[in-house]
Every structure is written in structure tokens, then in C-alpha cells.
Design an enzyme around this catalytic site. Structure first.
Site, PDB file in Angstrom:
ATOM      1  N   CYS A 174       0.840  -1.216  -0.057  1.00  0.00           N
ATOM      2  CA  CYS A 174      -0.020  -0.099   0.026  1.00  0.00           C
ATOM      3  C   CYS A 174       0.792   1.227   0.092  1.00  0.00           C
ATOM      4  O   CYS A 174       0.504   2.378   0.129  1.00  0.00           O
ATOM      5  CB  CYS A 174      -0.942  -0.164   1.080  1.00  0.00           C
ATOM      6  SG  CYS A 174      -0.110   0.425   2.745  1.00  0.00           S
ATOM      7  N   CYS A 178       4.816   1.562   3.879  1.00  0.00           N
ATOM      8  CA  CYS A 178       6.225   1.491   4.311  1.00  0.00           C
ATOM      9  C   CYS A 178       7.013   2.706   3.775  1.00  0.00           C
ATOM     10  O   CYS A 178       7.692   3.244   4.868  1.00  0.00           O
ATOM     11  CB  CYS A 178       6.805   0.139   3.707  1.00  0.00           C
ATOM     12  SG  CYS A 178       5.934  -1.501   3.730  1.00  0.00           S
ATOM     13  N   CYS A 208       4.433  -7.369   4.338  1.00  0.00           N
ATOM     14  CA  CYS A 208       3.898  -7.958   2.743  1.00  0.00           C
ATOM     15  C   CYS A 208       5.377  -8.634   2.145  1.00  0.00           C
ATOM     16  O   CYS A 208       5.202  -9.619   1.768  1.00  0.00           O
ATOM     17  CB  CYS A 208       3.535  -6.782   2.039  1.00  0.00           C
ATOM     18  SG  CYS A 208       1.970  -6.055   2.758  1.00  0.00           S
ATOM     19  N   CYS A 242       3.644  -3.398   9.568  1.00  0.00           N
ATOM     20  CA  CYS A 242       2.796  -2.919   8.413  1.00  0.00           C
ATOM     21  C   CYS A 242       2.126  -1.636   9.227  1.00  0.00           C
ATOM     22  O   CYS A 242       0.897  -1.491   9.380  1.00  0.00           O
ATOM     23  CB  CYS A 242       1.558  -4.163   8.507  1.00  0.00           C
ATOM     24  SG  CYS A 242       0.561  -3.989   7.125  1.00  0.00           S
ATOM     25  N   HIS A 289       4.810  -7.877  25.066  1.00  0.00           N
ATOM     26  CA  HIS A 289       4.022  -8.252  26.424  1.00  0.00           C
ATOM     27  C   HIS A 289       4.816  -8.255  27.641  1.00  0.00           C
ATOM     28  O   HIS A 289       4.482  -7.485  28.806  1.00  0.00           O
ATOM     29  CB  HIS A 289       3.205  -9.370  26.329  1.00  0.00           C
ATOM     30  CG  HIS A 289       2.538  -9.946  27.603  1.00  0.00           C
ATOM     31  ND1 HIS A 289       1.260  -9.345  27.999  1.00  0.00           N
ATOM     32  CD2 HIS A 289       2.834 -11.084  28.233  1.00  0.00           C
ATOM     33  CE1 HIS A 289       0.862 -10.185  28.950  1.00  0.00           C
ATOM     34  NE2 HIS A 289       1.635 -11.074  29.423  1.00  0.00           N
ATOM     35  N   CYS A 331       5.608  -4.594  28.490  1.00  0.00           N
ATOM     36  CA  CYS A 331       4.575  -3.680  28.387  1.00  0.00           C
ATOM     37  C   CYS A 331       4.195  -2.920  29.623  1.00  0.00           C
ATOM     38  O   CYS A 331       4.244  -3.621  30.686  1.00  0.00           O
ATOM     39  CB  CYS A 331       3.416  -4.360  27.966  1.00  0.00           C
ATOM     40  SG  CYS A 331       1.809  -3.467  27.850  1.00  0.00           S
ATOM     41  N   CYS A 370      -5.026  -3.378  31.281  1.00  0.00           N
ATOM     42  CA  CYS A 370      -4.535  -4.571  30.246  1.00  0.00           C
ATOM     43  C   CYS A 370      -5.257  -4.880  29.118  1.00  0.00           C
ATOM     44  O   CYS A 370      -6.622  -4.851  29.495  1.00  0.00           O
ATOM     45  CB  CYS A 370      -4.066  -5.755  30.887  1.00  0.00           C
ATOM     46  SG  CYS A 370      -3.428  -7.054  29.634  1.00  0.00           S
ATOM     47  N   CYS A 398      -5.655  -7.816  22.542  1.00  0.00           N
ATOM     48  CA  CYS A 398      -4.012  -7.366  22.387  1.00  0.00           C
ATOM     49  C   CYS A 398      -3.018  -8.640  22.132  1.00  0.00           C
ATOM     50  O   CYS A 398      -3.514  -9.750  22.573  1.00  0.00           O
ATOM     51  CB  CYS A 398      -3.697  -6.624  23.388  1.00  0.00           C
ATOM     52  SG  CYS A 398      -1.686  -6.172  23.328  1.00  0.00           S
ATOM     53  N   CYS A 417       8.399  -1.630  20.133  1.00  0.00           N
ATOM     54  CA  CYS A 417       7.529  -0.485  20.073  1.00  0.00           C
ATOM     55  C   CYS A 417       7.457   0.016  21.549  1.00  0.00           C
ATOM     56  O   CYS A 417       7.091   1.192  21.547  1.00  0.00           O
ATOM     57  CB  CYS A 417       6.288  -0.997  19.282  1.00  0.00           C
ATOM     58  SG  CYS A 417       6.308  -1.520  17.813  1.00  0.00           S
ATOM     59  N   CYS A 441       0.791   1.799  19.589  1.00  0.00           N
ATOM     60  CA  CYS A 441      -0.595   1.242  19.612  1.00  0.00           C
ATOM     61  C   CYS A 441      -1.237   0.906  20.972  1.00  0.00           C
ATOM     62  O   CYS A 441      -2.511   1.129  21.005  1.00  0.00           O
ATOM     63  CB  CYS A 441      -0.392  -0.265  19.003  1.00  0.00           C
ATOM     64  SG  CYS A 441       0.332   0.034  17.311  1.00  0.00           S
ATOM     65  N   CYS A 460      -2.060  -4.074  20.414  1.00  0.00           N
ATOM     66  CA  CYS A 460      -1.045  -4.280  19.507  1.00  0.00           C
ATOM     67  C   CYS A 460      -1.781  -5.672  18.675  1.00  0.00           C
ATOM     68  O   CYS A 460      -2.509  -6.620  18.998  1.00  0.00           O
ATOM     69  CB  CYS A 460       0.153  -5.057  20.280  1.00  0.00           C
ATOM     70  SG  CYS A 460       1.110  -5.841  18.881  1.00  0.00           S
ATOM     71  N   CYS A 471       1.423  -6.873  14.189  1.00  0.00           N
ATOM     72  CA  CYS A 471       1.916  -6.578  12.676  1.00  0.00           C
ATOM     73  C   CYS A 471       3.050  -7.014  12.213  1.00  0.00           C
ATOM     74  O   CYS A 471       3.538  -7.119  11.195  1.00  0.00           O
ATOM     75  CB  CYS A 471       1.561  -5.218  12.342  1.00  0.00           C
ATOM     76  SG  CYS A 471       2.719  -3.949  12.539  1.00  0.00           S
TER      77      CYS A 471
END
Ligand code: FSX
Ligand code: SF4
Ligand code: SF4
Length: 318
Positions: free
Chosen positions: A64, A67, A167, A205, A242, A245, A266, A272, A281, A293, A299, A302
Site C-alpha cells: 500500500c 512502508c 508484505c 505494517c 507483552h 509492556c 491491560c 491485544c 515499540c 498502539c 497490538c 503486525c
């Protein structure tokens, strides 16, 4: 044509950013969040000389363009300047001015001149059905060139291949259920076509811009980074979301979010996929370090092979 004449000299460009100023900025903003391991002073020096003679050719298949957009929108100074003048990006369908047959001739010309010494960045999956006809990159000598044709020809000539985005790395959204185009990730495509060029997967993604720039910088200065079982650099994908987190404590205390706007709980009950996901992340964060996210959603895993099917439905517990 000689190497010296084939590539633009970044130092001769007149617009704002120089390689040194970019690298300074990259070092500053990235300090303390992992990427500093890539941008240390010795490496900056290596980058300053090394990047110039190692072109990156970026091609796009079935994706798409998210990226590229992630990369283009996210770094100050402008990543467009970085890609064109710092990283010696010599072909990129979204940002280059050149088009049509001239652009493709340039792509092939650089690949030939720098055989074994350029990196091929592949964004998007490779659609293999219908003889590759679902994705035509252009024409050369009155012959259509499909993504399949171009990857088959250029990938064996490259020193390394970067599979940018889920992808390209694993098939991702185009390869999800109902995949009529035969969308295939790079590693699987290479296996099917006996292509042996080393691949660095940079899933997501889209992927975080630091993951892309950091992986390229590592590749060009220190070689292929250490990769995990799924071909991803452990530098960026070595930790479980996780387990790191900030909401793990809430889970331990049984405080569970029932809505996406809940500020503390949570997110497990609302889908999640952090427990099955490996990426940094939680500490790198997105949008210039503003959020990630799990702050406002969940999450969705992705960066994992099998995404999105393996993570669907996104808002239901795994
Ligand atoms: Fe895929 Fe890239 Fe997802 Fe999109 O083009 S990784 S669909 S965000 O952006 O390939
Ligand atoms: Fe794990 Fe997600 Fe809960 Fe965080 S919000 S503790 S990643 S399940
Ligand atoms: Fe992808 Fe999860 Fe990171 Fe969000 S938090 S970018 S869904 S890996």
C-alpha cells in the site's frame, strides 16, 4: 560507465541536509532507544564514506506504499532528503523524479555497474499468479516487466536484499485469506526460485522508520545484522511486547480494559496480541516518540509471520 559518474554525489546537493547533519540528528534522537548502537561515532564516520558508494535500489510490488510513507513522514530532517542524499537511494518509485523507461534503464544500469555491491529494498509482496501479471513495474524495449521479472533478475545481482514491511517479508495483507494474486514474501520467493542473496526482513505494517534506517545503516557499515528465526534484526525485534509492556502490572492486578479509551488496564480481553509479538515499540514508540498502539488501541501483531490472518479478529482475545 564509471562508478564515480553513476551515482549522484550527496555532497554536491544544494538543499538543506548534509550527511553529517542527518547523522548528528539521528544520533541525538535515537540515543538511548537502541538505535544508538548503530549510530555510534565510529559508525558515523564509516557511514560518511561507506554509504556513498553503496547504492540502495528500492522497488515496490503488492503493498500500500505505507512502508515508504512511514519512512518519509517520520524523521526530521526530511527523510526524502535522507534517502536521496544520505543513503544514496538511486531508485524509488514514490519519490524519484525520473519515470518510465528512463527510470527502469537507470535501475538496471546501476544494478549492473554495482553488481554484488548494491542493496535491493523490496516493498510489498511479490504476486506470482498469472505469470506475474498482477504487478507490472513498467516497460523496457516494448516488453512489460513484472515484479516477478525484476526480482528474478536483480535480486541475484544484489549484495543483500531488504524485505521492507510485512508484505515483503512474509506475504502480509496481500497473502491473507483469499490471496488470488499468489502474493508471496521475499524469502519464500527466493526459495522457489533458488535465489541465494542474503535477506534482512524488516517487518511491520508498516515498519517503524528507525527499523528501516537502522537496518540499512547496519548493513552498510557492519554487514548483515544478527537475525532471529524469522529473519529479523534482533536489534529491533529481539524483545517481546507483552513482557515489556507498561500495562503488564495492570494484568497482574487483574485490571483489564473493556474499552480502547481506558487509560490504564491491560488490553488482553479486547484482543491485544502483544504476548505473541516481538518488536521494540514499547520503548521506541511511534510518531516521533509520542505514542504507540497499546496507548490507544491494541497490538495487532503486525510484525509477525502469518499477519494478518494469525492476528484476526484484531479486537477479540487470541
Ligand atoms: Fe504492506 Fe508496505 Fe502493510 Fe502497507 O507497501 S506492510 S500493506 S502498511 O505498506 O507493504
Ligand atoms: Fe500484554 Fe497487551 Fe496487556 Fe500490554 S496490553 S500487558 S502487551 S496483553
Ligand atoms: Fe505492530 Fe504491535 Fe508494534 Fe503496533 S505495537 S506497530 S501492532 S508490533
Amino acid at each position: 560507465m564509471k562508478d564515480e559518474h553513476m551515482l549522484q554525489d550527496p555532497q554536491q546537493n544544494k538543499s538543506g541536509v548534509t550527511r553529517r547533519s542527518f547523522l548528528k540528528a539521528a544520533t541525538g534522537t535515537a540515543a538511548g532507544i537502541g538505535i544508538s548502537q548503530v549510530f555510534n561515532p565510529a559508525l558515523i564516520q564509516a557511514l560518511e564514506t561507506g554509504l556513498e558508494r553503496h547504492p540502495v535500489l528500492w522497488i515496490q510490488g503488492q503493498g500500500c506504499t505505507g512502508c515508504s510513507v512511514s519512512l518519509l513522514n517520520s524523521v526530521e530532517p526530511s527523510i526524502a532528503d535522507v534517502l536521496l542524499k544520505v543513503i544514496s537511494l538511486q531508485f524509488h518509485p514514490t519519490v524519484m523524479a525520473s519515470e518510465g523507461e528512463t527510470a527502469l534503464e537507470n535501475l538496471y544500469g546501476i544494478a549492473k555497474a554495482y553488481k554484488g555491491r548494491f542493496s535491493l529494498a523490496i516493498e510489498g509482496a511479490i504476486p506470482t499468479a498469472a505469470d506475474g501479471k498482477y504487478c507490472i513495474l513498467g516497460e523496457m524495449g516494448h516488453k512489460e516487466l513484472s515484479m516477478v521479472d525484476v526480482v528474478k533478475e536483480l535480486a541475484p545481482m544484489a549484495g543483500s536484499v531488504l524485505a521492507v514491511g510485512t508484505c515483503a517479508a512474509y506475504g502480509g495483507i496481500p497473502a491473507a485469506e483469499g490471496n488470488v494474486t499468489g502474493a508471496t514474501g521475499v524469502v519464500d520467493f527466493f526459495k522457489d526460485n533458488t535465489i541465494k542473496t542474503p535477506v534482512v526482513n524488516i517487518p511491520g505494517c508498516p515498519p517503524h522508520p528507525d527499523w528501516i534506517v537502522g537496518s540499512i545503516a547496519h548493513l552498510l557499515t557492519k554487514g548483515i545484522p544478527e537475525l532471529d528465526y524469522d529473519g529479523r534484526p534482533t536489534l529491533f525485534f529481539g524483545e517481546n511486547i507483552h513482557e515489556n509492556c507498561p500495562r503488564l502490572e495492570a494484568l497482574d492486578e487483574g485490571i483489564m480494559s473493556q474499552t480502547l479509551s481506558d487509560p490504564k488496564g491491560c488490553r488482553m480481553d479486547i484482543g491485544c496480541k502483544g504476548p505473541n509479538t516481538y518488536a521494540d515499540c514499547f520503548k521506541r514508540k511511534w510518531n516521533g516518540g509520542m505514542n504507540w498502539c497499546v496507548d490507544n488501541s491494541v497490538c495487532i501483531g503486525c510484525v509477525e509471520p502469518g499477519f494478518p490472518d494469525s492476528a484476526s479478529p484484531f479486537y477479540e482475545p487470541a
